[in-house]
Design an enzyme around this catalytic site. Structure first.
Site, mmCIF file in Angstrom:
data_model
loop_
_atom_site.group_PDB
_atom_site.id
_atom_site.type_symbol
_atom_site.label_atom_id
_atom_site.label_comp_id
_atom_site.label_asym_id
_atom_site.label_seq_id
_atom_site.Cartn_x
_atom_site.Cartn_y
_atom_site.Cartn_z
ATOM 1 N N SER A 37 0.842 -1.189 0.000
ATOM 2 C CA SER A 37 0.000 0.000 0.000
ATOM 3 C C SER A 37 0.879 1.241 0.000
ATOM 4 C CB SER A 37 -0.912 -0.006 1.236
ATOM 5 O OG SER A 37 -1.841 1.047 1.178
ATOM 6 N N ASP A 38 0.405 2.275 -0.648
ATOM 7 C CA ASP A 38 1.109 3.551 -0.636
ATOM 8 C C ASP A 38 0.071 4.656 -0.756
ATOM 9 O OD1 ASP A 38 4.002 4.618 -0.731
ATOM 10 O OD2 ASP A 38 2.917 5.846 -2.182
ATOM 11 N N GLN A 39 0.378 5.801 -0.176
ATOM 12 C CA GLN A 39 -0.591 6.894 -0.164
ATOM 13 C C GLN A 39 0.085 8.226 -0.422
ATOM 14 O OE1 GLN A 39 -2.288 8.506 3.617
ATOM 15 N NE2 GLN A 39 -4.200 7.706 2.786
#
Length: 192
Positions: free
Chosen positions: A68-70
């Site tokens: 996951s990355d944001q």
């Protein structure tokens, strides 16, 4: 069921994944998280989520690996983690009375088959009009210097919001659980 691995060192993502009450391990991937020239924020978070999962695939055969990355986006510009009080104050000042969109890339890689599901889950926060005194009080109270956008939605940061819009509030914290459950079910994982 294949073992689950969260490809992250984020305590926020770890806390979110624990909500699903599935056993999992955590490992921090070592990847280059640089933004590529011409890459959109949407493409960036999807690429990084996938690369985080793929970076651990050879070490964890027989696993479902979650990456996951944001990023936070304001007026088309990516807001990184501020790391300092001064930078956080600048970010919140710029975000005052505007909309900040958080894009969370999510990948679920089956390291046995090589199949990887990837998505980007948006969530928008409309910030209140914030004066400098309010911003500084908030920053001293919560010190959100490791958070994109300079606030913690799961804490006092919610007091900075006028409204929110999105399909999955957990995406704002960094791991969109609703979409992740869809992906896990597709891999044959029973939740709950």
């Amino acid at each position: 069921m294949p073992s689950l691995l969260l490809a992250s060192s984020s305590p926020y993502r770890r806390e979110l994944l624990a909500r699903l009450r599935l056993p999992f391990a955590c490992e921090s991937p070592d990847i280059d998280e640089s933004h590529r020239p011409g890459e959109t924020p949407h493409d960036l978070v999807q690429r990084l989520a996938r690369e985080k999962a793929e970076a651990l695939a050879s070490e964890y055969p027989g696993h479902l690996i979650i990456g996951s990355d944001q990023v936070a986006v304001l007026d088309g510009q990516i807001l990184g983690k501020p790391h300092t009080f001064e930078r956080a104050r600048e970010q919140l000042t710029a975000a005052s009375d505007t909309r900040v969109t958080f894009l969370t890339g999510l990948a679920l890689l089956n390291s046995s088959t090589g199949e990887c599901q990837v998505d980007c889950v948006p969530f928008t926060v409309h910030m209140r009009e914030l004066d400098q005194a309010s911003i500084e009080r908030y920053l001293r109270a919560e010190t959100p210097y490791d958070c994109a956008g300079s606030f913690k939605a799961e804490g006092l940061g919610v007091s900075l919001f006028r409204s929110t819009q999105g399909a999955d509030a957990t995406s704002l914290i960094g791991l969109p659980l609703i979409r992740l459950v869809d992906m896990l079910i597709k891999e044959g994982v029973s939740v709950p």
